[in-house]
Each structure stands twice: as structure tokens, then as C-alpha cells.
Design a protein around this motif. Structure first.
Motif, PDB file in Angstrom:
ATOM      1  N   GLN A  86       0.402  -1.184   0.329  1.00 33.04           N
ATOM      2  CA  GLN A  86       0.414   0.007   0.135  1.00 33.04           C
ATOM      3  C   GLN A  86       0.870   0.891  -0.086  1.00 33.04           C
ATOM      4  OE1 GLN A  86      -3.006  -0.542   2.874  1.00 33.04           O
ATOM      5  NE2 GLN A  86      -3.546  -1.950   2.335  1.00 33.04           N
TER       6      GLN A  86
ATOM      7  N   PHE B 209      -1.101   4.295  -3.441  1.00 31.53           N
ATOM      8  CA  PHE B 209      -2.012   4.016  -2.826  1.00 31.53           C
ATOM      9  C   PHE B 209      -3.191   4.759  -2.960  1.00 31.53           C
ATOM     10  CE2 PHE B 209      -4.190   1.835   0.797  1.00 31.53           C
ATOM     11  CZ  PHE B 209      -4.780   1.268   0.342  1.00 31.53           C
TER      12      PHE B 209
ATOM     13  N   THR C  80      -8.908   0.146  -1.143  1.00 34.12           N
ATOM     14  CA  THR C  80      -9.477  -1.188  -0.757  1.00 34.12           C
ATOM     15  C   THR C  80     -10.434  -1.103  -1.486  1.00 34.12           C
ATOM     16  OG1 THR C  80      -9.681  -1.714   0.509  1.00 34.12           O
ATOM     17  CG2 THR C  80      -7.443  -2.041   0.630  1.00 34.12           C
TER      18      THR C  80
ATOM     19  N   TYR D 217      -6.396  -3.504  -4.438  1.00 37.75           N
ATOM     20  CA  TYR D 217      -5.644  -1.911  -3.450  1.00 37.75           C
ATOM     21  C   TYR D 217      -5.559  -1.299  -5.021  1.00 37.75           C
ATOM     22  CZ  TYR D 217      -2.776  -4.643   0.185  1.00 37.75           C
ATOM     23  OH  TYR D 217      -2.666  -5.036   0.889  1.00 37.75           O
TER      24      TYR D 217
ATOM     25  N   PRO E 217      -3.141  -8.091  -4.622  1.00 39.38           N
ATOM     26  CA  PRO E 217      -2.170  -7.855  -3.827  1.00 39.38           C
ATOM     27  C   PRO E 217      -1.100  -9.377  -3.924  1.00 39.38           C
ATOM     28  CG  PRO E 217      -3.482  -7.728  -2.429  1.00 39.38           C
ATOM     29  CD  PRO E 217      -4.219  -7.685  -3.491  1.00 39.38           C
TER      30      PRO E 217
END
Length: 306
Positions: A150, A168, A171, A180, A211
Motif C-alpha cells: 500500500q 495507493f 482497497t 488495492y 496484491p
């Protein structure tokens, strides 16, 4: 029976321990790498307003995009993989969705040759003997690394010809899989709208990454291109098709299952099961050796009693 079962359990335990250690230390370095042979076709769809030069106005149409990305196994090696990617954006007239560079419905078309590190997924311009006309790349290009974090990654944008920040953002669930979401924002970057025609480029792109594997399961793009005098030349919104998202989620589920089997379950079963099997084997062998001595001792006591 103990004489047979004890050694068998010891042998099984040793085998399981070795398998568990391989899953713990060796398997991640082998399976958490971009495969040398990959062939993917990605379908996107959306809307676009394209400049009509005869009127100076944007004409809105539904569009589709096709990206055909595959590895070049002859150029690739154990550390770096070479890629050939061809793509197009076409006005959607409702017929067969194919790229046609001779059609007046073509909006953009491109061919891209690049190489990436099989572990980090970052562009690698030095390790392979790419064709002379291959444009040097920077950052991530077509996937994220295994075990994506992240954080902000450098991400290649072919329109501006350099890496930009993919930050990032959050989510989000995609078809039952947690991803992500990385956000790329470009504001009025100078580009060529067409050969010899200067302009600017603005884009907000969101990339939905699973991820564990680094696979891109969805992508949206809201972009505008303007001539130097500010005249809109293109206003485009596009994303993966629903079928593309569903197929990507399904394929990714199988990839994650294989990764878990080799890097999570194999170490647990191998190390845990191996230790138990060895312990059981040792106990059986010890018990087998002690039984005759115990039996002889009982006979001596019985004789002494008489």
C-alpha cells in the motif's frame, strides 16, 4: 509390525520435512516470478468524444479497446522477460470487435516492446537485447510485483513517455476478490496529439491490483487531450469489460490457489506432518526395542517368586 511401520514413518517424515523446507525457502523464489510464457488479450469499452476537424466539435461514440500482450520467450531469460504489446481504440459500430488500422473508426493504435524484471515487475532496459526501436521504459508497465504494498509506485504512461506516480488510494472488492486501488493523476502534460501537432494530456486512471499476485483485475481511465489553443481533441472514458473482469478474477483465483498450495500449505503440512511422522516413528522403534527386555524381566520375577 513396529519394525516395519517405524522406519516407514521415519522415511515419510523426512520426505515431508524436505518438502516443507522447499515450500518455505525455495518455492517462493520460483513461483513468485513472472512466467516466461504469457499471452493475454484484454478487452475494454466505454465512451469517447473525438474531434471532427470539419466542424471543430467533439463527436461522441461508444468505443472499445483491445490490448494483446505476450512474452517473447526467445529474448527472455531467467531474470528478465521481454514483451510485445499491440493495442488499439476503435469506435464501436456494433460489429466484430477487432483492430483495423485502415478503418476510419480507428482512434489510436500502438505497438510497444519492452522488458521487465521477473520479480520486481519494473522495466529493465539493459539486461536483454531488445530491438533498436524499442522505447526505453520506466517503472511498472503491465503488472505489479507479487506481494504489492500500500504505497506509491512508479508507473509507465506511454502517452507522456515517462513514469508517473501510481499512489495507493484504497482497497476495493472486485468480483469477490480484494484489490488495492492505485490512482494515477496527470494534469495538462505536454504531448503530441498527432505527429507534429502539439497539445496537452490530462488523465485520471485507477488500477485495481490483486496484491498477492500483482495482477491487474480492472482499470478505468478518464482522459482528455487538447490542442495547443485549448480546443478539445479527445474526451475518453474507458474500463475493462464485465466479461474481462470476470475472466481475470477467475484466472487469478487459480493462480492464488497454486501460490498458497506451494508457499503456505506445503510448508505447514510438510513441516508439521513431517515432525509428527518422525516422532511417531521414533516412539514405535523405541517401543519395539523395549518390549523384549520388559518381557524377560517379568519372566525373571516370576521365576524368583516360585
Amino acid at each position: 509390525m513396529r519394525k516395519i511401520l517405524g522406519p516407514v514413518l521415519l522415511g515419510l517424515g523426512g520426505f515431508l520435512l524436505i518438502a516443507g523446507l522447499l515450500g518455505l525457502f525455495w518455492a517462493p523464489g520460483v513461483v513468485e516470478k513472472t512466467p516466461e510464457q504469457v499471452e493475454t488479450i484484454t478487452m475494454l469499452e466505454g465512451q469517447a468524444g473525438k474531434l471532427d476537424t470539419s466542424t471543430g466539435e467533439l463527436v461522441e461514440n461508444p468505443i472499445f479497446a483491445i490490448s494483446d500482450t505476450r512474452t517473447d520467450t526467445d529474448l527472455s531469460d531467467d531474470q528478465t522477460v521481454a514483451w510485445l504489446s499491440t493495442s488499439c481504440v476503435m469506435i464501436d459500430r456494433g460489429g466484430e470487435r477487432v483492430c483495423d488500422e485502415d478503418s476510419e473508426d480507428l482512434i489510436t493504435a500502438s505497438v510497444d516492446i519492452f522488458a521487465t524484471d521477473r520479480v520486481t515487475a519494473l522495466a529493465d532496459n539493459e539486461s536483454l537485447d531488445l530491438p533498436a526501436d524499442a522505447l526505453p521504459h520506466e517503472g511498472l508497465v503491465n503488472k505489479w510485483p507479487f506481494g504489492a504494498e500500500q504505497k506509491t509506485y512508479p508507473y509507465w504512461d506511454g502517452t507522456v513517455g515517462s513514469a508517473v506516480d501510481a499512489a495507493f488510494d484504497r482497497t476495493e472488492d472486485v468480483g469477490g476478490t480484494e484489490t488495492y486501488v492505485y490512482r494515477v493523476e496527470i494534469d495538462e502534460a505536454p504531448i503530441e496529439i498527432a505527429e507534429g501537432v502539439p497539445g496537452t494530456y490530462t488523465s485520471v486512471k485507477e488500477i485495481f491490483v490483486e496484491p498477492q499476485t500483482g495482477a491487474i483485475l480492472n482499470q478505468t481511465d478518464d482522459q482528455q487531450r487538447y490542442l495547443a489553443d485549448g480546443t478539445p481533441a479527445l474526451d475518453l472514458q474507458i474500463a475493462f469489460t464485465d466479461d474481462q473482469v470476470a475472466q481475470g478474477v477467475d484466472d487469478n483465483g487459480g493462480d492464488r490457489l497454486l501460490l498458497d498450495a506451494l508457499t503456505v500449505y506445503l510448508p505447514i503440512i510438510g513441516l508439521g506432518g513431517g515432525a509428527l511422522a518422525i516422532l511417531a516413528g521414533v516412539l514405535l522403534l523405541r517401543g519395539g526395542r523395549q518390549a523384549p527386555a520388559g518381557h524377560s524381566r517379568k519372566q525373571e520375577l516370576a521365576g524368583a517368586a516360585r
